[in-house]
Design a protein around this motif. Sequence first.
Motif, PDB file in Angstrom:
ATOM      1  N   SER A   1      23.900 -32.046   9.595  1.00 20.67           N
ATOM      2  CA  SER A   1      23.149 -32.509  10.779  1.00 20.67           C
ATOM      3  C   SER A   1      21.655 -32.366  10.533  1.00 20.67           C
ATOM      4  O   SER A   1      20.863 -33.249  10.865  1.00 20.67           O
ATOM      5  CB  SER A   1      23.509 -31.690  12.021  1.00 20.67           C
ATOM      6  OG  SER A   1      24.857 -31.843  12.337  1.00 20.67           O
ATOM      7  N   LYS A   2      21.287 -31.248   9.946  1.00 23.34           N
ATOM      8  CA  LYS A   2      19.873 -30.951   9.711  1.00 23.34           C
ATOM      9  C   LYS A   2      19.234 -31.958   8.755  1.00 23.34           C
ATOM     10  O   LYS A   2      18.175 -32.510   9.043  1.00 23.34           O
ATOM     11  CB  LYS A   2      19.769 -29.531   9.136  1.00 23.34           C
ATOM     12  CG  LYS A   2      18.358 -29.047   8.891  1.00 23.34           C
ATOM     13  CD  LYS A   2      18.349 -27.605   8.379  1.00 23.34           C
ATOM     14  CE  LYS A   2      18.966 -27.516   6.988  1.00 23.34           C
ATOM     15  NZ  LYS A   2      18.806 -26.190   6.378  1.00 23.34           N
ATOM     16  N   TYR A   3      19.897 -32.212   7.627  1.00 18.13           N
ATOM     17  CA  TYR A   3      19.289 -33.080   6.612  1.00 18.13           C
ATOM     18  C   TYR A   3      19.536 -34.570   6.838  1.00 18.13           C
ATOM     19  O   TYR A   3      18.662 -35.384   6.581  1.00 18.13           O
ATOM     20  CB  TYR A   3      19.790 -32.701   5.217  1.00 18.13           C
ATOM     21  CG  TYR A   3      19.302 -31.361   4.726  1.00 18.13           C
ATOM     22  CD1 TYR A   3      17.933 -31.079   4.627  1.00 18.13           C
ATOM     23  CD2 TYR A   3      20.204 -30.373   4.341  1.00 18.13           C
ATOM     24  CE1 TYR A   3      17.484 -29.846   4.167  1.00 18.13           C
ATOM     25  CE2 TYR A   3      19.762 -29.135   3.869  1.00 18.13           C
ATOM     26  CZ  TYR A   3      18.400 -28.877   3.789  1.00 18.13           C
ATOM     27  OH  TYR A   3      17.958 -27.674   3.332  1.00 18.13           O
TER      28      TYR A   3
ATOM     29  N   SER B   1      32.195 -32.763  15.022  1.00 10.66           N
ATOM     30  CA  SER B   1      31.157 -32.310  14.082  1.00 10.66           C
ATOM     31  C   SER B   1      29.765 -32.735  14.504  1.00 10.66           C
ATOM     32  O   SER B   1      28.802 -32.023  14.241  1.00 10.66           O
ATOM     33  CB  SER B   1      31.444 -32.865  12.682  1.00 10.66           C
ATOM     34  OG  SER B   1      32.697 -32.390  12.222  1.00 10.66           O
ATOM     35  N   TYR B   2      29.656 -33.934  15.147  1.00 12.26           N
ATOM     36  CA  TYR B   2      28.310 -34.465  15.387  1.00 12.26           C
ATOM     37  C   TYR B   2      27.972 -34.739  16.851  1.00 12.26           C
ATOM     38  O   TYR B   2      26.979 -35.399  17.139  1.00 12.26           O
ATOM     39  CB  TYR B   2      28.057 -35.676  14.479  1.00 12.26           C
ATOM     40  CG  TYR B   2      28.110 -35.226  13.027  1.00 12.26           C
ATOM     41  CD1 TYR B   2      27.141 -34.346  12.523  1.00 12.26           C
ATOM     42  CD2 TYR B   2      29.161 -35.597  12.198  1.00 12.26           C
ATOM     43  CE1 TYR B   2      27.210 -33.877  11.221  1.00 12.26           C
ATOM     44  CE2 TYR B   2      29.239 -35.131  10.889  1.00 12.26           C
ATOM     45  CZ  TYR B   2      28.258 -34.270  10.411  1.00 12.26           C
ATOM     46  OH  TYR B   2      28.332 -33.798   9.130  1.00 12.26           O
TER      47      TYR B   2
ATOM     48  N   LEU C   1      24.528 -28.728  17.985  1.00 16.75           N
ATOM     49  CA  LEU C   1      24.246 -27.519  18.760  1.00 16.75           C
ATOM     50  C   LEU C   1      23.889 -26.348  17.840  1.00 16.75           C
ATOM     51  O   LEU C   1      23.033 -25.532  18.181  1.00 16.75           O
ATOM     52  CB  LEU C   1      25.417 -27.169  19.686  1.00 16.75           C
ATOM     53  CG  LEU C   1      25.744 -28.221  20.769  1.00 16.75           C
ATOM     54  CD1 LEU C   1      26.878 -27.748  21.670  1.00 16.75           C
ATOM     55  CD2 LEU C   1      24.525 -28.579  21.623  1.00 16.75           C
ATOM     56  N   ALA C   2      24.508 -26.265  16.681  1.00 15.30           N
ATOM     57  CA  ALA C   2      24.126 -25.208  15.733  1.00 15.30           C
ATOM     58  C   ALA C   2      22.659 -25.361  15.334  1.00 15.30           C
ATOM     59  O   ALA C   2      21.982 -24.389  15.002  1.00 15.30           O
ATOM     60  CB  ALA C   2      25.023 -25.251  14.497  1.00 15.30           C
ATOM     61  N   ASN C   3      22.158 -26.597  15.400  1.00 14.88           N
ATOM     62  CA  ASN C   3      20.750 -26.857  15.079  1.00 14.88           C
ATOM     63  C   ASN C   3      19.832 -26.730  16.299  1.00 14.88           C
ATOM     64  O   ASN C   3      18.632 -26.965  16.191  1.00 14.88           O
ATOM     65  CB  ASN C   3      20.594 -28.276  14.515  1.00 14.88           C
ATOM     66  CG  ASN C   3      20.916 -28.348  13.032  1.00 14.88           C
ATOM     67  OD1 ASN C   3      20.068 -28.035  12.203  1.00 14.88           O
ATOM     68  ND2 ASN C   3      22.136 -28.729  12.694  1.00 14.88           N
ATOM     69  N   GLY C   4      20.391 -26.446  17.455  1.00 19.24           N
ATOM     70  CA  GLY C   4      19.570 -26.353  18.658  1.00 19.24           C
ATOM     71  C   GLY C   4      19.026 -27.691  19.123  1.00 19.24           C
ATOM     72  O   GLY C   4      17.950 -27.771  19.720  1.00 19.24           O
ATOM     73  N   ALA C   5      19.771 -28.748  18.871  1.00 12.72           N
ATOM     74  CA  ALA C   5      19.316 -30.095  19.233  1.00 12.72           C
ATOM     75  C   ALA C   5      19.660 -30.416  20.687  1.00 12.72           C
ATOM     76  O   ALA C   5      20.463 -29.723  21.311  1.00 12.72           O
ATOM     77  CB  ALA C   5      19.981 -31.121  18.321  1.00 12.72           C
TER      78      ALA C   5
ATOM     79  N   ILE D   1      29.731 -34.840   6.760  1.00 12.75           N
ATOM     80  CA  ILE D   1      29.292 -36.017   6.001  1.00 12.75           C
ATOM     81  C   ILE D   1      29.250 -35.721   4.501  1.00 12.75           C
ATOM     82  O   ILE D   1      28.733 -34.686   4.079  1.00 12.75           O
ATOM     83  CB  ILE D   1      27.909 -36.465   6.517  1.00 12.75           C
ATOM     84  CG1 ILE D   1      28.040 -36.963   7.961  1.00 12.75           C
ATOM     85  CG2 ILE D   1      27.295 -37.531   5.611  1.00 12.75           C
ATOM     86  CD1 ILE D   1      26.715 -37.164   8.687  1.00 12.75           C
ATOM     87  N   MET D   2      29.775 -36.648   3.702  1.00 10.54           N
ATOM     88  CA  MET D   2      29.897 -36.433   2.254  1.00 10.54           C
ATOM     89  C   MET D   2      29.024 -37.372   1.423  1.00 10.54           C
ATOM     90  O   MET D   2      28.491 -36.990   0.391  1.00 10.54           O
ATOM     91  CB  MET D   2      31.359 -36.645   1.828  1.00 10.54           C
ATOM     92  CG  MET D   2      32.358 -35.745   2.522  1.00 10.54           C
ATOM     93  SD  MET D   2      32.177 -34.019   2.080  1.00 10.54           S
ATOM     94  CE  MET D   2      33.106 -33.978   0.552  1.00 10.54           C
TER      95      MET D   2
END
Length: 652
Positions: A293-295, A318-319, A325-329, A425-426
């Motif tokens: 999510s971050k990158y 996952s998204y 949410l783990a990213n605080g978005a 994502i892969m």
Amino acid sequence: MSTDFKSLQIENRVFPPSAEFQAKARISSMDEYKKLHAESINSPDTFWAREASELTWQKRWDKVLDWQPPFAKWFVGAKVNVSENCVDRHLTTHRKEKVAILWEGEPGDTRTLTYAQLHVEVCKFANVLKAQGIKSGDRVLIYMPMVPEAAIAMLACSRIGAVHSVVFGGFSAESIKDRLHDSGAIAIVTADGGWRRGKIVPLKPHVDTALSSGESNVKKVIVLKRTGQEIAMQAGRDTWWHDEVAKVDANCPAEGFDAEHPLYILYTSGSTGKPKGILHTSGGYLVGTYCTSKYVFDLRDDDVYWCTADVGWVTGHSYIVYGPLANGATALMYEGAPDTPHFGRFWEIIQKHKVTILYTAPTAIRAFIKWGDEHPNKYDLSTLRLLGSVGEPINPEAWMWYHTVIGGGRCPIVDTWWQTETGSIMITPLPGVTPTKPGTATLPFFGVDAAILDEDGNEVGPNEGGKLVIRKPWPSMLRTIYGDAERYQQTYWSTYKNIYLAGDSSRRDEDGYFWILGRIDDVLNVSGHRLGTAEVESALVSHPAVAEAAAVGRPDEIKGQAVVVFVTVKAGVQPSDALAAELKKHVGNVIGAIARPDDVRFTAALPKTRSGKIMRRLLKEVVAGGVVKGDTTTLEDFSVVAALQASGKDDE
Ligand code: WTA
């Protein structure tokens, strides 16, 4: 999809990220990507330990990876609470009062939950689950509309170590029953209904039907009031969400669980009639969804991020929930259909909430194209800075439309390849780095050792087709098929030794970009959703008029693939249009509306090999309207195919 395949082959337009996007991006040069990718492959422990260190661990790991093929353990010895990472972690930062979930219902009602408010809701519902006797390791089935409580229920489960299994709200009672049986769930979280296309989609009544045979382990059903219509409540078993929440407090400390503690089971289609319960665990999945999510979305604090998937699919897990949410978005969630009350609904939402990132599916994009540019053109979409695509190959025409009409030519598009099994994502562009080409998911993400192999396990040359594989374990990989380690081994790890078989065929172009060509197994991709041919067939055969059935995909402009079924009827039954309509409805009832066949063709016999295997490949050629050219030497009786072709022509 033959038409897509042709246009994929000739694609040579290249779109590098704009200098402006690149300047602000987290990763902004191909050299940097290559360096990090090399590190992630050659020293995965170093790479993943660094990523994981950005999260909250109640006890740090002793070892990053323990790989006993095909069984992986990530962050061995660590203790972690996933909900703490998605919620509590942000409360000590400036994100405490930031909006976590920004929700819009189909009727137009809206709600916002800040991280502080989300924390209260998650803690309370976790206490409700505890009060209902649910403990760590217990399975909880979630069957909800797209409302914030769906995410709250998932996070509450993870807070107390309960394993959720979300069932898509469009699935039928029969699907719930199968999943209850396989998972052994002891509780269900549902709602009276949800809104879709101006109508109530009933949910609780389907739960009642699924439970009516009395064969499940379900003791408790917690029901959210969303639509307010009359529903039946069974005393002792069913309770209202709001009544239960009123009885508990908001104090629910986040206990640390083993990094390999199961987080959820999500069912997906395979090549047999029985859906596979894909098991994901805590630490690795959290790290994988956080890091991607971050990158990939290059998340920033002022983003309003909208993933249009349903929480019933892995993309929603996952998204919408875990990664953002783990990213605080700030994650936007929308309950309803894109064409209600008008064709511009999505664009209206983007304008109204100033959405900056849109992550959607090619099937939706193709529908938007059909509805006409005048709808998006009415709205201000200038807040958008990044677009994403997922679920199936995006045909270059749809990519170009997305790029110009929605992205105004300025937004990078991340075409993300991944699967329920991969968890995150892969294969994907990085938006500040990768020159994109319409139709390709481009290059592997960090830690992903993707390759294309031939039948003998050798890597194929540029532009040669083969099987897409992943040669090294990755943190968010599935750990097993729930209750069936043998099938896990067989399905994913037996074609090539210690190598993960994705089930897709692919080619790599001269720049090393991956082009996904389609599935290699008997799995259809209808509107970006996986559907096993065997699931459709067993639904058909469960109808009293049907003797035998075969399902195949036909290229479809909007859905990617449409479902065509060939049916032989039992002696004494007369094929008719009415029966065809009834069979379509029947499949819809058994599996859910997405599985409803587009076309029912009655036939006197199905083409089979001498060993009795239905030759779906030939049927596919028949529905494509072409001459059957493939190898027919194993066909038992060619007259069957000739008859099918002749009857197909009569239709036109
Ligand atoms: C297909 C959805 C091409 C593929 C996240 C895969 C794609 C299956 C893409 C997984 C893409 C998904 N390009 N094909 N960007 N994304 N697919 O498990 O066939 O519902 O194997 O996960 O969708 O579907 P699933």
